[in-house]
Design an enzyme around this catalytic site. Sequence first.
Site, short mmCIF file in Angstrom:
data_model
loop_
_atom_site.label_atom_id
_atom_site.label_comp_id
_atom_site.label_asym_id
_atom_site.label_seq_id
_atom_site.Cartn_x
_atom_site.Cartn_y
_atom_site.Cartn_z
N ASN A 132 36.89 -67.33 -69.32
CA ASN A 132 36.86 -66.98 -67.95
C ASN A 132 38.37 -67.29 -67.33
O ASN A 132 38.61 -68.24 -67.12
CB ASN A 132 35.95 -67.96 -67.18
CG ASN A 132 36.11 -67.98 -65.62
OD1 ASN A 132 36.51 -67.09 -65.36
ND2 ASN A 132 35.07 -69.10 -64.84
N LYS B 18 39.57 -66.70 -64.48
CA LYS B 18 39.70 -67.11 -63.11
C LYS B 18 40.61 -66.22 -62.26
O LYS B 18 40.54 -64.96 -62.73
CB LYS B 18 39.82 -68.58 -62.97
CG LYS B 18 38.95 -69.27 -63.92
CD LYS B 18 39.10 -70.90 -63.48
CE LYS B 18 38.10 -71.54 -64.54
NZ LYS B 18 37.93 -73.02 -64.17
N HIS C 181 29.33 -69.85 -60.86
CA HIS C 181 30.17 -70.81 -61.47
C HIS C 181 30.41 -72.05 -60.24
O HIS C 181 30.24 -71.68 -59.14
CB HIS C 181 31.46 -70.29 -61.54
CG HIS C 181 32.42 -71.18 -62.31
ND1 HIS C 181 33.18 -72.11 -61.81
CD2 HIS C 181 32.64 -71.07 -63.92
CE1 HIS C 181 34.10 -72.46 -62.50
NE2 HIS C 181 33.80 -71.91 -63.92
N GLU D 299 32.90 -73.27 -59.24
CA GLU D 299 33.88 -73.16 -58.09
C GLU D 299 33.40 -72.14 -57.08
O GLU D 299 33.61 -72.52 -55.75
CB GLU D 299 34.88 -72.61 -58.73
CG GLU D 299 35.91 -73.60 -59.63
CD GLU D 299 36.67 -73.08 -60.85
OE1 GLU D 299 36.72 -71.73 -60.99
OE2 GLU D 299 37.11 -73.79 -61.87
N GLU E 226 27.53 -76.38 -67.46
CA GLU E 226 29.00 -76.77 -67.39
C GLU E 226 28.71 -78.02 -66.62
O GLU E 226 28.96 -77.81 -65.24
CB GLU E 226 29.80 -75.54 -66.61
CG GLU E 226 29.99 -74.58 -67.40
CD GLU E 226 31.07 -73.57 -66.91
OE1 GLU E 226 31.96 -73.42 -67.81
OE2 GLU E 226 31.39 -73.16 -65.81
N GLY F 42 37.83 -78.09 -66.49
CA GLY F 42 39.58 -78.08 -65.94
C GLY F 42 40.13 -79.74 -65.98
O GLY F 42 41.19 -79.72 -65.53
N SER G 296 36.21 -77.92 -70.48
CA SER G 296 37.40 -78.25 -71.65
C SER G 296 37.16 -78.24 -72.90
O SER G 296 37.60 -78.88 -73.85
CB SER G 296 37.80 -79.70 -71.02
OG SER G 296 37.88 -79.89 -69.76
C1 PEP Z 1 35.36 -72.98 -66.57
O1 PEP Z 1 35.88 -72.79 -65.54
O2 PEP Z 1 34.27 -72.37 -66.67
C2 PEP Z 1 35.68 -73.91 -67.48
C3 PEP Z 1 34.92 -74.37 -68.31
O3 PEP Z 1 37.04 -74.43 -67.48
P1 PEP Z 1 37.70 -75.22 -68.67
O4 PEP Z 1 37.67 -74.61 -69.97
O5 PEP Z 1 39.30 -75.03 -68.16
O6 PEP Z 1 37.33 -76.55 -68.38
#
Ligand code: PEP
Length: 254
Positions: free
Chosen positions: A12, A14, A98, A100, A170, A176, A216
């Site tokens: 992703n 973003k 997601h 966000e 997630e 992040g 992460s």
């Molecule tokens: C994400 O935004 O879906 C995500 C898992 O980000 P990160 O891998 O940076 O934690």
Amino acid sequence: MEKDRKLIIAGNWKCNKTVAESVALVTDLKRDLASVKEVDIVVCPAFTALDAVSKATPDSNIRVGAQNMGENGYGAFTGEIAAGMLRDLSVRYVILGHSERREYQRETDAIVARKAAAAHAASLIPIVCVGETLGEREANITNEVVEKQVRGSLAGLSAEQVEGTIVAYEPVWAIGTGKTASSAQAQEVHAFIRKVVASLHGDAVARRVRIQYGGSVKASNARELMSQPDIDGALVGGASLEAKSFVDLIKNSI
Ligand code: PEP
């Protein structure tokens, strides 16, 4: 133990990268991942780069996904992108709900469910994201929160559509932040999500639905996470923004 579900690892990107940067990244990925057959590989650039990335990936093992779409299809919906428009660019996947978007755009489970239905109607594969916040985990309501999101976000889909949906677990506190759920914590929630799907559509659908972990994930923890019996892939943010980190993560997963 060999899983009968094929791993699916999606990057992703973003709100990052120009068109030229996106094409450069996918070109490197194409070269370095050409021999990988064991994983479905997906990249999800910004809308502005979808066309160019799609055109850079025919005849490759890399598929393209969007990060969102409108729920209403074509029409007077200023600023929206219809599922059909994504198909027109040979996009195959779309990330929905997601955390966000749930936080900044106030997307609800009901909106995610309508988008998922619209995605399936256009033959796009939705990647439906769910996950608890740190406060919810600390309050010991992870299962309750995740069950509500799974039921709400898949509401109205047929058994066949649910089987063809990717669920991404997630935990919001792991996105992040550099904090990863331990493989045991992640496995526990993945097994629980599979149980929720079984209660909705039966064991056969639950056995076949693919559930990604996100939060992460990087090259150094991918193997341990992907070896869990109910983890079928990863949704990756930060580590998907550079070719080397995404390639190493994928190669370490197999
Ligand atoms: C994400 O935004 O879906 C995500 C898992 O980000 P990160 O891998 O940076 O934690």
